[in-house]
Write a protein that holds these residues in place. Sequence first.
Motif, PDB file in Angstrom:
ATOM      1  N   ALA A 190       9.798  12.704  15.208  1.00 16.13           N
ATOM      2  CA  ALA A 190      11.221  13.054  15.051  1.00 16.13           C
ATOM      3  C   ALA A 190      11.548  13.208  13.576  1.00 16.13           C
ATOM      4  CB  ALA A 190      12.108  11.974  15.684  1.00 16.13           C
ATOM      5  N   ASP A 222       3.267   5.999  10.065  1.00 11.54           N
ATOM      6  CA  ASP A 222       4.020   6.708   9.022  1.00 11.54           C
ATOM      7  C   ASP A 222       3.203   6.681   7.734  1.00 11.54           C
ATOM      8  OD1 ASP A 222       7.295   7.449   8.721  1.00 11.54           O
ATOM      9  OD2 ASP A 222       6.192   7.168   6.853  1.00 11.54           O
ATOM     10  N   ALA A 235       5.359   9.609  12.106  1.00 10.23           N
ATOM     11  CA  ALA A 235       6.465   9.686  11.142  1.00 10.23           C
ATOM     12  C   ALA A 235       7.608   8.799  11.641  1.00 10.23           C
ATOM     13  CB  ALA A 235       6.934  11.132  10.925  1.00 10.23           C
ATOM     14  N   ALA A 256      -0.111  12.035   9.657  1.00  9.45           N
ATOM     15  CA  ALA A 256      -0.068  12.812  10.904  1.00  9.45           C
ATOM     16  C   ALA A 256      -1.240  13.787  10.997  1.00  9.45           C
ATOM     17  CB  ALA A 256       1.248  13.580  10.972  1.00  9.45           C
TER      18      ALA A 256
HETATM   19  C1  LIG Z   1      13.190  11.946   7.994  1.00 10.06           C
HETATM   20  S1  LIG Z   1      12.114  10.590   8.245  1.00 10.06           S
HETATM   21  C2  LIG Z   1      12.167  10.397   9.994  1.00 10.06           C
HETATM   22  C3  LIG Z   1      12.014   8.976  10.432  1.00 10.06           C
HETATM   23  C4  LIG Z   1      12.251   8.699  11.907  1.00 10.06           C
HETATM   24  N1  LIG Z   1      11.304   9.406  12.733  1.00 10.06           N
HETATM   25  C5  LIG Z   1      13.668   9.075  12.327  1.00 10.06           C
HETATM   26  O1  LIG Z   1      13.808   9.945  13.172  1.00 10.06           O
HETATM   27  O2  LIG Z   1      14.609   8.466  11.829  1.00 10.06           O
HETATM   28  C6  LIG Z   1      10.551  11.376   7.997  1.00 10.06           C
HETATM   29  C7  LIG Z   1       9.397  10.397   7.976  1.00 10.06           C
HETATM   30  O3  LIG Z   1       8.191  11.177   7.994  1.00 10.06           O
HETATM   31  C8  LIG Z   1       7.221  10.466   7.247  1.00 10.06           C
HETATM   32  N2  LIG Z   1       6.126  11.397   6.945  1.00 10.06           N
HETATM   33  C9  LIG Z   1       6.161  12.468   6.133  1.00 10.06           C
HETATM   34  N3  LIG Z   1       4.975  13.086   6.103  1.00 10.06           N
HETATM   35  C10 LIG Z   1       4.165  12.398   6.942  1.00 10.06           C
HETATM   36  C11 LIG Z   1       2.820  12.540   7.341  1.00 10.06           C
HETATM   37  N4  LIG Z   1       2.058  13.534   6.871  1.00 10.06           N
HETATM   38  N5  LIG Z   1       2.305  11.669   8.213  1.00 10.06           N
HETATM   39  C12 LIG Z   1       3.068  10.649   8.695  1.00 10.06           C
HETATM   40  N6  LIG Z   1       4.349  10.437   8.340  1.00 10.06           N
HETATM   41  C13 LIG Z   1       4.900  11.312   7.480  1.00 10.06           C
HETATM   42  C14 LIG Z   1       8.024   9.977   6.063  1.00 10.06           C
HETATM   43  O4  LIG Z   1       7.372   8.958   5.369  1.00 10.06           O
HETATM   44  C15 LIG Z   1       9.307   9.529   6.734  1.00 10.06           C
HETATM   45  O5  LIG Z   1       9.260   8.183   7.107  1.00 10.06           O
END
Ligand SMILES: C[S@@+](CC[C@H](N)C(=O)[O-])C[C@H]1O[C@@H](n2cnc3c(N)ncnc32)[C@H](O)[C@@H]1O
Length: 254
Positions: free
Chosen positions: A143, A98, A74, A127
Amino acid sequence: MQNPEKSWFGEKNVTPEEKTRGVIGVFDSVANRYDLMNDFMSIGIHRLWKDRFIKMIRPRATIAGRPTNYIDVAGGTGDIAFKIRNKTGAGANITLCDLNYSMLSVGRDRAIDKGWINDFNWVTGNAESLPLPESSTDIYTIAFGLRNVTHIDNALKEAYRVLKPGGKFFCLEFSHVRPFILAKAYDLYSYNVIPKLGEKIVNDRESYQYLVESIRKFPKQKELVQRIENAGFKRAKYTNMSMGIVAIHQGIKI
Ligand SMILES: C[S@@+](CC[C@H](N)C(=O)[O-])C[C@H]1O[C@@H](n2cnc3c(N)ncnc32)[C@H](O)[C@@H]1O
């Protein structure tokens, strides 16, 4: 344990597929303004939380003479991966994974601006089913991502699968505030102010309403410790920051 057939999106009950589609929609819609909004909503404090997270990880370029393998799941627009890169220099292998291509695109542009375009592997993936071999990773980070994942327990099991024995799991996530009076004040702020900020600054109330509701639904600190252990990790524990507004959870694969 979560019921695999039931899920939620904000306050709504939805199917798991609807939840995943909803999350992709939210981050598609906020990608270009995500970094700006993070600074507004947290008055910049998310940077301090992320710095503390990195301090706990203590990134190193190598382990026993070979490059350390990091996966930032993510990884979004790259904040955590970039902070790891700051500490390790170019010597480590850092992968960002992501679900959302738009978020990674913003991250890639930021990496180009830093002159780091070749320093990361960029992978779109879920994930819950990481495109990585078993026991291939030294450090797993996630995060502000885990609360968006449709089946948290699947993601925890995947983290366990891809880590090498001795590998470490680190999760930074919004959590649950104590004491009660502060929790009430925080609720008032988040339910009344954050969606309005979303509407005013980026003309997107819904995505920020989802953010607030997703925080409320995320497991409490101790429950998440238990679920990390259920996935196979040892020595699972958590550290609160800002009175539990966020928490760092850790575990080790032995
Ligand atoms: C709030 S952002 C956080 C981004 C970064 N880690 C930060 O701390 O700024 C949440 C991220 O989780 C990703 N995400 C949501 N569900 C996910 C999944 N099942 N697998 C991978 N990424 C995912 C979203 O696309 C998004 O980019």
